[in-house]
Design a protein around this motif. Structure first.
Motif, mmCIF file in Angstrom:
data_model
loop_
_atom_site.group_PDB
_atom_site.id
_atom_site.type_symbol
_atom_site.label_atom_id
_atom_site.label_comp_id
_atom_site.label_asym_id
_atom_site.label_seq_id
_atom_site.Cartn_x
_atom_site.Cartn_y
_atom_site.Cartn_z
ATOM 1 N N ILE A 232 26.220 -22.449 50.764
ATOM 2 C CA ILE A 232 26.548 -22.083 49.384
ATOM 3 C C ILE A 232 25.910 -23.102 48.446
ATOM 4 C CG2 ILE A 232 28.421 -21.719 47.735
ATOM 5 C CD1 ILE A 232 30.258 -21.383 50.261
ATOM 6 N N ARG A 233 25.305 -22.611 47.383
ATOM 7 C CA ARG A 233 24.775 -23.533 46.373
ATOM 8 C C ARG A 233 25.370 -23.143 45.025
ATOM 9 N NH1 ARG A 233 18.955 -23.315 46.779
ATOM 10 N NH2 ARG A 233 19.038 -24.749 48.536
ATOM 11 N N LYS A 234 26.073 -24.102 44.404
ATOM 12 C CA LYS A 234 26.732 -23.841 43.126
ATOM 13 C C LYS A 234 26.447 -24.994 42.171
ATOM 14 C CE LYS A 234 31.245 -22.431 41.292
ATOM 15 N NZ LYS A 234 32.657 -22.126 41.640
ATOM 16 N N PHE A 235 25.968 -24.639 40.990
ATOM 17 C CA PHE A 235 25.594 -25.656 39.985
ATOM 18 C C PHE A 235 24.629 -26.674 40.582
ATOM 19 C CE2 PHE A 235 30.074 -24.552 38.681
ATOM 20 C CZ PHE A 235 29.693 -23.689 37.659
ATOM 21 N N GLY A 236 23.735 -26.193 41.435
ATOM 22 C CA GLY A 236 22.718 -27.063 42.010
ATOM 23 C C GLY A 236 23.187 -27.904 43.184
ATOM 24 N N VAL A 237 24.453 -27.769 43.560
ATOM 25 C CA VAL A 237 24.991 -28.558 44.679
ATOM 26 C C VAL A 237 25.226 -27.636 45.875
ATOM 27 C CG1 VAL A 237 26.890 -30.021 45.472
ATOM 28 C CG2 VAL A 237 26.092 -30.176 43.099
ATOM 29 N N GLY A 238 24.685 -28.016 47.026
ATOM 30 C CA GLY A 238 24.804 -27.190 48.220
ATOM 31 C C GLY A 238 25.924 -27.655 49.135
ATOM 32 N N THR A 239 26.536 -26.699 49.818
ATOM 33 C CA THR A 239 27.613 -26.995 50.770
ATOM 34 C C THR A 239 27.423 -26.159 52.027
ATOM 35 O OG1 THR A 239 29.173 -27.415 48.959
ATOM 36 C CG2 THR A 239 30.106 -27.017 51.152
ATOM 37 N N TRP A 240 27.481 -26.818 53.187
ATOM 38 C CA TRP A 240 27.432 -26.117 54.466
ATOM 39 C C TRP A 240 28.850 -25.827 54.946
ATOM 40 C CZ3 TRP A 240 23.135 -24.118 56.339
ATOM 41 C CH2 TRP A 240 21.899 -24.700 56.007
ATOM 42 N N VAL A 241 29.022 -24.637 55.505
ATOM 43 C CA VAL A 241 30.305 -24.266 56.107
ATOM 44 C C VAL A 241 30.024 -23.767 57.524
ATOM 45 C CG1 VAL A 241 32.321 -22.741 56.020
ATOM 46 C CG2 VAL A 241 31.313 -23.612 53.888
ATOM 47 N N ILE A 242 30.695 -24.359 58.501
ATOM 48 C CA ILE A 242 30.636 -23.860 59.871
ATOM 49 C C ILE A 242 32.000 -23.248 60.159
ATOM 50 C CG2 ILE A 242 30.358 -24.447 62.314
ATOM 51 C CD1 ILE A 242 28.565 -26.731 61.509
ATOM 52 N N GLY A 243 32.034 -21.923 60.256
ATOM 53 C CA GLY A 243 33.318 -21.249 60.391
ATOM 54 C C GLY A 243 33.351 -20.271 61.544
ATOM 55 N N LYS A 244 34.409 -19.479 61.582
ATOM 56 C CA LYS A 244 34.582 -18.472 62.622
ATOM 57 C C LYS A 244 34.383 -17.080 62.037
ATOM 58 C CE LYS A 244 37.728 -20.864 65.785
ATOM 59 N NZ LYS A 244 39.016 -20.754 66.525
ATOM 60 N N GLN A 245 33.810 -16.201 62.842
ATOM 61 C CA GLN A 245 33.628 -14.825 62.407
ATOM 62 C C GLN A 245 34.969 -14.205 62.033
ATOM 63 O OE1 GLN A 245 31.301 -12.416 65.125
ATOM 64 N NE2 GLN A 245 30.257 -14.231 65.881
ATOM 65 N N ASN A 246 34.978 -13.496 60.917
ATOM 66 C CA ASN A 246 36.152 -12.753 60.437
ATOM 67 C C ASN A 246 37.331 -13.650 60.055
ATOM 68 O OD1 ASN A 246 34.768 -10.304 61.052
ATOM 69 N ND2 ASN A 246 35.418 -10.502 63.180
ATOM 70 N N GLU A 247 37.115 -14.954 60.059
ATOM 71 C CA GLU A 247 38.210 -15.853 59.702
ATOM 72 C C GLU A 247 37.834 -16.810 58.576
ATOM 73 O OE1 GLU A 247 40.021 -17.915 62.960
ATOM 74 O OE2 GLU A 247 40.021 -16.164 64.268
ATOM 75 N N THR A 248 36.562 -16.844 58.230
ATOM 76 C CA THR A 248 36.099 -17.779 57.202
ATOM 77 C C THR A 248 35.784 -17.009 55.926
ATOM 78 O OG1 THR A 248 35.158 -19.203 58.905
ATOM 79 C CG2 THR A 248 34.391 -19.541 56.653
ATOM 80 N N PHE A 249 36.408 -17.425 54.838
ATOM 81 C CA PHE A 249 36.251 -16.711 53.575
ATOM 82 C C PHE A 249 35.744 -17.670 52.509
ATOM 83 C CE2 PHE A 249 39.684 -14.868 56.040
ATOM 84 C CZ PHE A 249 39.266 -13.546 56.143
ATOM 85 N N VAL A 250 34.788 -17.182 51.721
ATOM 86 C CA VAL A 250 34.251 -17.995 50.637
ATOM 87 C C VAL A 250 34.312 -17.181 49.352
ATOM 88 C CG1 VAL A 250 32.735 -19.374 52.093
ATOM 89 C CG2 VAL A 250 31.907 -17.212 51.166
#
Length: 204
Positions: A166-184
């Motif tokens: 995810i990149r928001k306002f020029g700042v990036g964030t990595w998310v390592i999640g589980k299928q069907n369980e991770t919501f953004v």
């Protein structure tokens, strides 16, 4: 339900590739020989292909061919000759990983032994290579991702892991999640959302 097929003539028209390209990729084992299926038609015998597989493969080849040799592309595709069952015991060879990507990894973890990388780490490196080739992430973003994987590699299960960037306002964030369980938050700019196991079996 039988798999949808596409004729060679329709394939060449749809993709814009030439007869020569198609058979050069076959000779290099970039397109599997068993995808070339001879069938009877009203004009005699005609060659058909599994439509979904061949279109996905050609799209991928076209993405890679300007940056990698045909031999390198063939090596990358050969990864899926492995049979996927127990994800923790699938052995991948280091020669599947481009040297540039291994160099980035070694610059971060100079004391690590490459031959001891597990399947999650190797798939993560293939993921990195994929998105670098697409121009979607920077080297610094790659480093951040690899550090995250290294920190949590023992908890990551290949078969149910999704990678989100995810990149928001020029700042990036990595998310390592589980299928069907991770919501953004869909308001955020989601640049990447893929299953990690894709890098083990996406060229089936």
């Amino acid at each position: 339900m039988s798999e949808e097929l596409i004729s060679k003539k329709d394939l060449l028209q749809l993709t814009g590739i030439s007869y020569g390209q198609l058979y050069r990729w076959k000779r290099k084992n970039i397109i599997p020989e068993d995808w070339f299926m001879k069938k009877s038609s009203f004009t005699g015998q005609e060659t058909f292909f599994p439509k979904g597989k061949i279109l996905e493969r050609i799209e991928r080849i076209m993405e890679l061919k300007d940056d990698q040799s045909l031999d390198d592309i063939a090596r990358a595709f050969s990864i899926n000759k492995e049979k996927i069952g127990d994800f923790q015991n699938v052995a991948l060879s280091l020669d599947k990983i481009p040297k540039q990507v291994l160099q980035i990894y070694q610059s971060l973890f100079p004391n690590s032994k490459l031959e001891q990388l597990n399947t999650v780490q190797l798939c993560s490196l293939l993921f990195v290579n994929d998105w670098l080739l697409k121009g979607s992430i920077t080297i610094e973003e790659v480093r951040q991702f690899l550090l995250l994987v290294e920190t949590h590699k023992a908890q990551i299960k290949l078969e149910d892991t999704v990678i989100i960037y995810i990149r928001k306002f020029g700042v990036g964030t990595w998310v390592i999640g589980k299928q069907n369980e991770t919501f953004v938050d869909q308001k955020d700019a989601i640049l990447i959302h893929v299953e990690l196991v894709h890098y083990l079996n996406n060229f089936k």
